[in-house]
Design a protein around this motif. Sequence first.
Motif, PDB file in Angstrom:
ATOM      1  N   HIS A 114       9.761  -0.083  -3.107  1.00 32.85           N
ATOM      2  CA  HIS A 114      10.650   0.999  -3.504  1.00 32.85           C
ATOM      3  C   HIS A 114      11.601   0.514  -4.572  1.00 32.85           C
ATOM      4  O   HIS A 114      12.067  -0.607  -4.547  1.00 32.85           O
ATOM      5  N   GLN A 115      11.806   1.367  -5.550  1.00 30.99           N
ATOM      6  CA  GLN A 115      12.648   0.982  -6.666  1.00 30.99           C
ATOM      7  C   GLN A 115      13.730   2.028  -6.832  1.00 30.99           C
ATOM      8  O   GLN A 115      13.455   3.218  -6.741  1.00 30.99           O
ATOM      9  N   LEU A 116      14.959   1.558  -7.051  1.00 30.30           N
ATOM     10  CA  LEU A 116      16.068   2.491  -7.227  1.00 30.30           C
ATOM     11  C   LEU A 116      16.064   2.994  -8.665  1.00 30.30           C
ATOM     12  O   LEU A 116      16.131   2.227  -9.605  1.00 30.30           O
ATOM     13  N   THR A 117      15.935   4.297  -8.822  1.00 34.22           N
ATOM     14  CA  THR A 117      15.992   4.893 -10.157  1.00 34.22           C
ATOM     15  C   THR A 117      17.101   5.937 -10.111  1.00 34.22           C
ATOM     16  O   THR A 117      17.742   6.117  -9.081  1.00 34.22           O
ATOM     17  N   ASP A 118      17.277   6.657 -11.205  1.00 29.50           N
ATOM     18  CA  ASP A 118      18.322   7.689 -11.150  1.00 29.50           C
ATOM     19  C   ASP A 118      17.890   8.898 -10.321  1.00 29.50           C
ATOM     20  O   ASP A 118      18.618   9.862 -10.187  1.00 29.50           O
ATOM     21  N   LYS A 119      16.701   8.807  -9.719  1.00 23.94           N
ATOM     22  CA  LYS A 119      16.254   9.830  -8.765  1.00 23.94           C
ATOM     23  C   LYS A 119      16.351   9.297  -7.348  1.00 23.94           C
ATOM     24  O   LYS A 119      15.724   9.826  -6.439  1.00 23.94           O
ATOM     25  N   GLY A 120      17.059   8.218  -7.141  1.00 24.37           N
ATOM     26  CA  GLY A 120      17.080   7.599  -5.820  1.00 24.37           C
ATOM     27  C   GLY A 120      15.919   6.633  -5.703  1.00 24.37           C
ATOM     28  O   GLY A 120      15.310   6.263  -6.710  1.00 24.37           O
ATOM     29  N   TYR A 121      15.592   6.244  -4.483  1.00 22.38           N
ATOM     30  CA  TYR A 121      14.496   5.301  -4.295  1.00 22.38           C
ATOM     31  C   TYR A 121      13.170   6.027  -4.421  1.00 22.38           C
ATOM     32  O   TYR A 121      12.926   7.032  -3.776  1.00 22.38           O
ATOM     33  N   VAL A 122      12.301   5.507  -5.287  1.00 21.91           N
ATOM     34  CA  VAL A 122      10.966   6.089  -5.397  1.00 21.91           C
ATOM     35  C   VAL A 122       9.947   4.994  -5.090  1.00 21.91           C
ATOM     36  O   VAL A 122      10.188   3.828  -5.383  1.00 21.91           O
ATOM     37  N   PRO A 123       8.813   5.366  -4.490  1.00 19.02           N
ATOM     38  CA  PRO A 123       7.812   4.343  -4.184  1.00 19.02           C
ATOM     39  C   PRO A 123       7.152   3.835  -5.467  1.00 19.02           C
ATOM     40  O   PRO A 123       6.777   4.609  -6.326  1.00 19.02           O
ATOM     41  N   VAL A 124       7.063   2.544  -5.596  1.00 23.10           N
ATOM     42  CA  VAL A 124       6.457   1.933  -6.771  1.00 23.10           C
ATOM     43  C   VAL A 124       5.324   1.042  -6.295  1.00 23.10           C
ATOM     44  O   VAL A 124       5.520   0.187  -5.457  1.00 23.10           O
ATOM     45  N   TYR A 125       4.139   1.250  -6.820  1.00 24.02           N
ATOM     46  CA  TYR A 125       3.037   0.381  -6.456  1.00 24.02           C
ATOM     47  C   TYR A 125       3.164  -0.921  -7.230  1.00 24.02           C
ATOM     48  O   TYR A 125       3.956  -1.031  -8.151  1.00 24.02           O
ATOM     49  N   ALA A 126       2.382  -1.882  -6.842  1.00 22.42           N
ATOM     50  CA  ALA A 126       2.555  -3.241  -7.366  1.00 22.42           C
ATOM     51  C   ALA A 126       2.609  -3.317  -8.890  1.00 22.42           C
ATOM     52  O   ALA A 126       3.367  -4.088  -9.438  1.00 22.42           O
ATOM     53  N   THR A 127       1.841  -2.503  -9.589  1.00 28.54           N
ATOM     54  CA  THR A 127       1.815  -2.627 -11.044  1.00 28.54           C
ATOM     55  C   THR A 127       2.720  -1.617 -11.746  1.00 28.54           C
ATOM     56  O   THR A 127       2.601  -1.416 -12.932  1.00 28.54           O
ATOM     57  N   GLY A 128       3.618  -0.991 -11.028  1.00 26.96           N
ATOM     58  CA  GLY A 128       4.497  -0.041 -11.688  1.00 26.96           C
ATOM     59  C   GLY A 128       4.005   1.384 -11.596  1.00 26.96           C
ATOM     60  O   GLY A 128       4.489   2.262 -12.293  1.00 26.96           O
ATOM     61  N   ILE A 129       3.032   1.626 -10.737  1.00 29.13           N
ATOM     62  CA  ILE A 129       2.557   2.989 -10.528  1.00 29.13           C
ATOM     63  C   ILE A 129       3.455   3.647  -9.480  1.00 29.13           C
ATOM     64  O   ILE A 129       3.752   3.046  -8.451  1.00 29.13           O
ATOM     65  N   VAL A 130       3.906   4.846  -9.772  1.00 28.45           N
ATOM     66  CA  VAL A 130       4.812   5.528  -8.842  1.00 28.45           C
ATOM     67  C   VAL A 130       4.241   6.877  -8.440  1.00 28.45           C
ATOM     68  O   VAL A 130       3.484   7.489  -9.195  1.00 28.45           O
ATOM     69  N   GLU A 131       4.620   7.319  -7.276  1.00 29.27           N
ATOM     70  CA  GLU A 131       4.261   8.666  -6.883  1.00 29.27           C
ATOM     71  C   GLU A 131       5.216   9.601  -7.629  1.00 29.27           C
ATOM     72  O   GLU A 131       6.401   9.307  -7.740  1.00 29.27           O
ATOM     73  N   GLN A 132       4.713  10.719  -8.115  1.00 34.09           N
ATOM     74  CA  GLN A 132       5.598  11.658  -8.815  1.00 34.09           C
ATOM     75  C   GLN A 132       6.629  12.201  -7.815  1.00 34.09           C
ATOM     76  O   GLN A 132       6.253  12.842  -6.834  1.00 34.09           O
TER      77      GLN A 132
END
Length: 296
Positions: A10-28
Amino acid sequence: MAATPKRVEHQLTDKGYVPVYATGIVEQPWNDYSETDHAVWAQLFARQNELLVGRACDEFLANQRRMGMTAERIPKFSELNAALARTTGWEIIGVEGLLPELDFFEHLANRRFPVTWWIRTPEQLDYLSEPDLFHDLYGHVPLLMEPVFADYMAAYGRGGVKAHGIGPEALTNLTRLYWYTVEFGLIRQHGDLRIYGAGVLSSKTESIYSLESAAPHRIGFDLERVMRAQYRIDTFQKTYFVIDGFAELMAATEPDFTPIYARLAGRPPIPAGEVGEGDAVIQRGTGEGFAEGGDV
Ligand code: PHE
Ligand code: FE
């Protein structure tokens, strides 16, 4: 080929925590888009769709409609993916931004198109320096539903993996091809010029400039010529290359590029605004407003 990575962080973005896959792939993070995000999409979508009637190639608007992309709200990747799966087998994956080159090529080779999940702010409607959701989704995704173009994109990915193994000069040649086709390409249709490049389709000012301005050169597509052509990342293009159809593009890029890279190695690049002897000039530009220097 690397498979789609499944490890979730999980990565903190300005949308809160979003799931990030190992290579930087995120769920929309679709539920987290704000009213402002949807409004920016709606405004840009409506503005471009009005402008692109008679300017975009037929396949762009037809497939946009066919996949159910509308101005109303930011599309859900999952819904577009259902339409893509039924047609060309492409899939959209969410990303934070630009990926390392080799990852990008491997995704394309496997018919996965990385789309930046976040959208620009209302202050950035007309220009931003990195691709956002509007550029990636509005500009690139409709043509992934066009069979020949869909194959071209996957072939490009495979060619990218190969060029990456050959070396930086080969990669430069291949990147120029991407730039002057996938991003800034023009196509002949109805006896006229139309746009198919996503960088133009997602820009209000360049969609007018590329077709209507007397300044830039418009030259018939030639593979080796394009591979030698420098380009602009900071201004409108000084030259646009024109294809006769997607089948022509596919046929021209079918041969193994390895001997072409070898032949081009050590030959000087052609400046972005230069017209050469053997060029199939469609319209020679006046060059008005061309910036000095700054070609890449
Ligand atoms: N034919 C190219 C190669 O051998 C691959 C390619 C196809 C590259 C289509 C770009 C577009 O490298
Ligand atoms: Fe792009």
